[in-house]
Design a protein around this motif. Structure first.
Motif, PDB file in Angstrom:
ATOM      1  N   ILE A 307       0.850  -1.194   0.000  1.00 25.60           N
ATOM      2  CA  ILE A 307       0.000   0.000   0.000  1.00 25.60           C
ATOM      3  C   ILE A 307       0.887   1.246   0.000  1.00 25.60           C
ATOM      4  CG2 ILE A 307      -2.060  -0.952   1.097  1.00 25.60           C
ATOM      5  CD1 ILE A 307      -0.957  -0.281   3.776  1.00 25.60           C
ATOM      6  N   ARG A 308       0.353   2.318  -0.557  1.00 23.38           N
ATOM      7  CA  ARG A 308       1.087   3.599  -0.595  1.00 23.38           C
ATOM      8  C   ARG A 308       0.788   4.381   0.678  1.00 23.38           C
ATOM      9  NH1 ARG A 308       2.591   6.109  -5.898  1.00 23.38           N
ATOM     10  NH2 ARG A 308       2.202   8.055  -4.756  1.00 23.38           N
ATOM     11  N   GLU A 311      -1.218   7.768   0.227  1.00 25.27           N
ATOM     12  CA  GLU A 311      -2.659   7.640   0.030  1.00 25.27           C
ATOM     13  C   GLU A 311      -3.375   7.408   1.359  1.00 25.27           C
ATOM     14  OE1 GLU A 311      -3.190   4.536  -2.783  1.00 25.27           O
ATOM     15  OE2 GLU A 311      -2.476   5.728  -4.504  1.00 25.27           O
ATOM     16  N   ILE A 312      -2.802   6.553   2.206  1.00 25.25           N
ATOM     17  CA  ILE A 312      -3.413   6.315   3.526  1.00 25.25           C
ATOM     18  C   ILE A 312      -3.373   7.588   4.351  1.00 25.25           C
ATOM     19  CG2 ILE A 312      -3.249   4.949   5.633  1.00 25.25           C
ATOM     20  CD1 ILE A 312      -1.935   2.769   4.020  1.00 25.25           C
ATOM     21  N   ASP A 315      -6.018  10.010   3.127  1.00 27.36           N
ATOM     22  CA  ASP A 315      -7.338   9.529   3.518  1.00 27.36           C
ATOM     23  C   ASP A 315      -7.575   9.766   5.005  1.00 27.36           C
ATOM     24  OD1 ASP A 315      -9.811   7.998   2.807  1.00 27.36           O
ATOM     25  OD2 ASP A 315      -8.995   6.613   4.315  1.00 27.36           O
ATOM     26  N   THR A 344       5.915   3.019  -0.630  1.00 26.64           N
ATOM     27  CA  THR A 344       5.058   1.825  -0.613  1.00 26.64           C
ATOM     28  C   THR A 344       5.557   0.866   0.452  1.00 26.64           C
ATOM     29  OG1 THR A 344       4.626   2.032  -2.979  1.00 26.64           O
ATOM     30  CG2 THR A 344       4.153  -0.097  -1.966  1.00 26.64           C
ATOM     31  N   ASN A 348      -1.325  -3.228   6.704  1.00 31.24           N
ATOM     32  CA  ASN A 348      -2.777  -3.265   6.738  1.00 31.24           C
ATOM     33  C   ASN A 348      -3.293  -1.832   6.646  1.00 31.24           C
ATOM     34  OD1 ASN A 348      -5.437  -3.131   8.526  1.00 31.24           O
ATOM     35  ND2 ASN A 348      -5.273  -5.197   7.685  1.00 31.24           N
ATOM     36  N   GLU A 349      -4.072  -1.559   5.626  1.00 28.74           N
ATOM     37  CA  GLU A 349      -4.521  -0.194   5.349  1.00 28.74           C
ATOM     38  C   GLU A 349      -5.343   0.390   6.495  1.00 28.74           C
ATOM     39  OE1 GLU A 349      -6.967   2.184   1.813  1.00 28.74           O
ATOM     40  OE2 GLU A 349      -6.539   0.032   1.650  1.00 28.74           O
ATOM     41  N   TYR A 350      -6.251  -0.404   7.055  1.00 25.29           N
ATOM     42  CA  TYR A 350      -7.123   0.104   8.120  1.00 25.29           C
ATOM     43  C   TYR A 350      -6.319   0.471   9.362  1.00 25.29           C
ATOM     44  CZ  TYR A 350     -10.370   0.065  12.030  1.00 25.29           C
ATOM     45  OH  TYR A 350     -11.056   0.402  13.176  1.00 25.29           O
ATOM     46  N   GLY A 353      -4.171   3.519   8.956  1.00 21.73           N
ATOM     47  CA  GLY A 353      -5.034   4.701   8.963  1.00 21.73           C
ATOM     48  C   GLY A 353      -5.401   5.110  10.384  1.00 21.73           C
TER      49      GLY A 353
END
Length: 455
Positions: A307-308, A311-312, A315, A344, A348-350, A353
């Motif tokens: 994941i980048r 971007e996270i 967001d 990158t 885990n994106e969540y 974040g």
């Protein structure tokens, strides 16, 4: 089957196999040596008797008389002398004739020079003997009573010694296995005494050098982790009860007061707003506890993908600004991104974040201008994020404890909270193999730095 018995039996079987192999080799070697020696003796005795007949010219009947009157006539060598045409020149006991020579046997002896064979237990030898220019065929046969008796005695001696050695090995193996496993038995007794109510007890580590001591050390280290986990759980449950009790008590008190007498619509709205604020605090606490539980999972149970980070981060910024209209979050790229893999990471994106949101909100709520700045930089191995603010800062005595669950420092008077955010953030970053550090000055601001290894 217990290990002690297994070790004893294994040691005994191994020793028995080695001892049996040794006894077998010894017995076979002695038997072959006895056989060879007796064949040589038979040949030598036959040559001696032939010389007495051919050289000393002793009459055959005299030699036969000597043979018959020998004290061990039954086992005495029986000698027969033939010429090469199967003509009998002499025989110790024609009536007995153990060998029972035939023309075929004589011809074979003439052809191969010497033969050795058995007739039951009786050994026999036949050979071609040259004497004064003439060839003779001599046969001799006898029972090696003394040699076979010694061989038989050796066999029984080996059997008895083997049986005694196995018995002694069983006893010794049982003793030494018991002695070797005594620390294990002691450890079992120690472990049986350890329960959830006395996790402070530990297993005796002995000399701390052998494998059993290593097992004890490892087990004690596990007990240390369990004790810490139990203590943390007790502390965690206690803090949760405390954190939930306050807003619940407030909501109940406000609602009870509103029911005591009739109030106008504005007063009811005020009570509802207060109850709603407390309910939001409880919801935020519940969400924090759920996120904290997820961050404590085994990494193998969490979905990771490439994941980048930017971007996270953007967001997370949108979510913070959406929930708090008066907050300001600036994102600064300190260098031009020439390759996407620099920003990158595998994660885990969540959860990432959640960590970024906690740091952004933390910076905004402790600053008078409600502003936080996030700077992104990178190098060949790691991506670096710095969350900075110009707020009240963190007292030096509070810095060592800010990542402790439910801990709130002296700056709690400036903003509400439940003490979960920083602990949760640290666990998430560690879960991703990164590091989280903090630098703070009172009334000057705080900088949280995250370093994550990029792909």
């Amino acid at each position: 089957m217990k290990i002690r018995l297994k070790l004893t039996l294994l040691f005994t079987v191994l020793f028995a196999a080695l001892l049996l192999a040794f006894a077998s080799v010894l017995y076979i070697a002695y038997a072959e040596n006895r056989e060879d020696e007796y064949f040589k003796r038979l040949r030598q005795q036959a040559i001696t008797k032939a010389n007495l007949l051919l050289d000393a010219r002793i009459a055959p009947d005299v030699l036969q008389l000597i043979y018959k009157n020998a004290p061990n006539a039954l086992s005495e060598e029986e000698v027969a002398i033939y010429d090469t045409t199967f003509h009998l020149l002499y025989h110790d006991a024609v009536g007995i004739d153990r060998v029972k020579e035939t023309a075929k046997m004589i011809n074979r002896i003439v052809r191969v020079k010497e033969i050795q064979f058995y007739m039951g237990q009786v050994q026999a030898v036949g050979f071609l003997y040259a004497h004064n220019g003439s060839n003779y065929v001599i046969t001799a046969a006898a029972l090696d009573v003394y040699g076979l008796k010694k061989l038989n005695n050796l066999k029984y001696t080996l059997i008895i010694c083997f049986a005694m050695a196995i018995i002694l090995t069983l006893v010794a193996g049982s003793f030494f296995s018991k002695k070797a496993l005594r620390p294990v038995s002691k450890m079992v007794k120690n472990v049986e005494e350890i329960t959830a109510t006395n996790l402070h007890l530990r297993v005796d580590e002995g000399n701390r050098k052998d494998e059993i001591a290593e097992l004890a050390v490892t087990f004690n280290q596990m007990l240390d982790r369990l004790e810490n986990s139990f203590d943390a759980q007790k502390h965690f449950v206690s803090n949760i009860a405390h954190e939930l009790r306050t807003p619940l008590s407030t909501i109940i008190a406000e609602l009870e007061l509103s029911l005591n007498k009739e109030r106008n619509i504005y007063e009811y709205k005020e009570v509802i707003q207060l109850a709603l604020a407390d309910a939001k605090k409880m919801a935020k606490l519940s969400n924090g506890l759920l996120d904290l539980a997820k961050a404590n999972y085994d990494p193998s149970n969490i979905a990771f993908k490439e994941i980048r980070v930017d971007e996270i981060l953007l967001d997370a910024r949108r979510q913070v600004l959406k929930s708090n209209a008066d907050y300001h979050v600036n994102v600064v790229f300190e260098g031009e991104i020439e390759d996407d893999h620099y920003i990158t990471v595998k994660g885990n994106e969540y959860l990432l974040g959640v960590a970024f949101i906690n740091l952004m909100e933390n910076g905004c709520k402790f600053s008078d201008n409600h502003q936080s700045t996030v700077a992104i930089s990178f190098h060949n191995q790691r991506t670096i994020l710095r969350f900075s603010d110009t707020g009240v800062g963190i007292a030096p005595e509070d810095l060592p404890n800010i990542f402790t669950p439910f801990y709130r420092g002296t700056n709690k008077k400036y903003a509400d909270g439940n003490g979960i955010g920083m602990s949760l953030t640290q666990k998430i970053i560690r879960l991703h193999g990164g590091t989280l550090s903090v630098v703070s000055d009172l009334d000057a601001g705080t900088i949280f730095t995250i370093e994550l290894q990029h792909v």
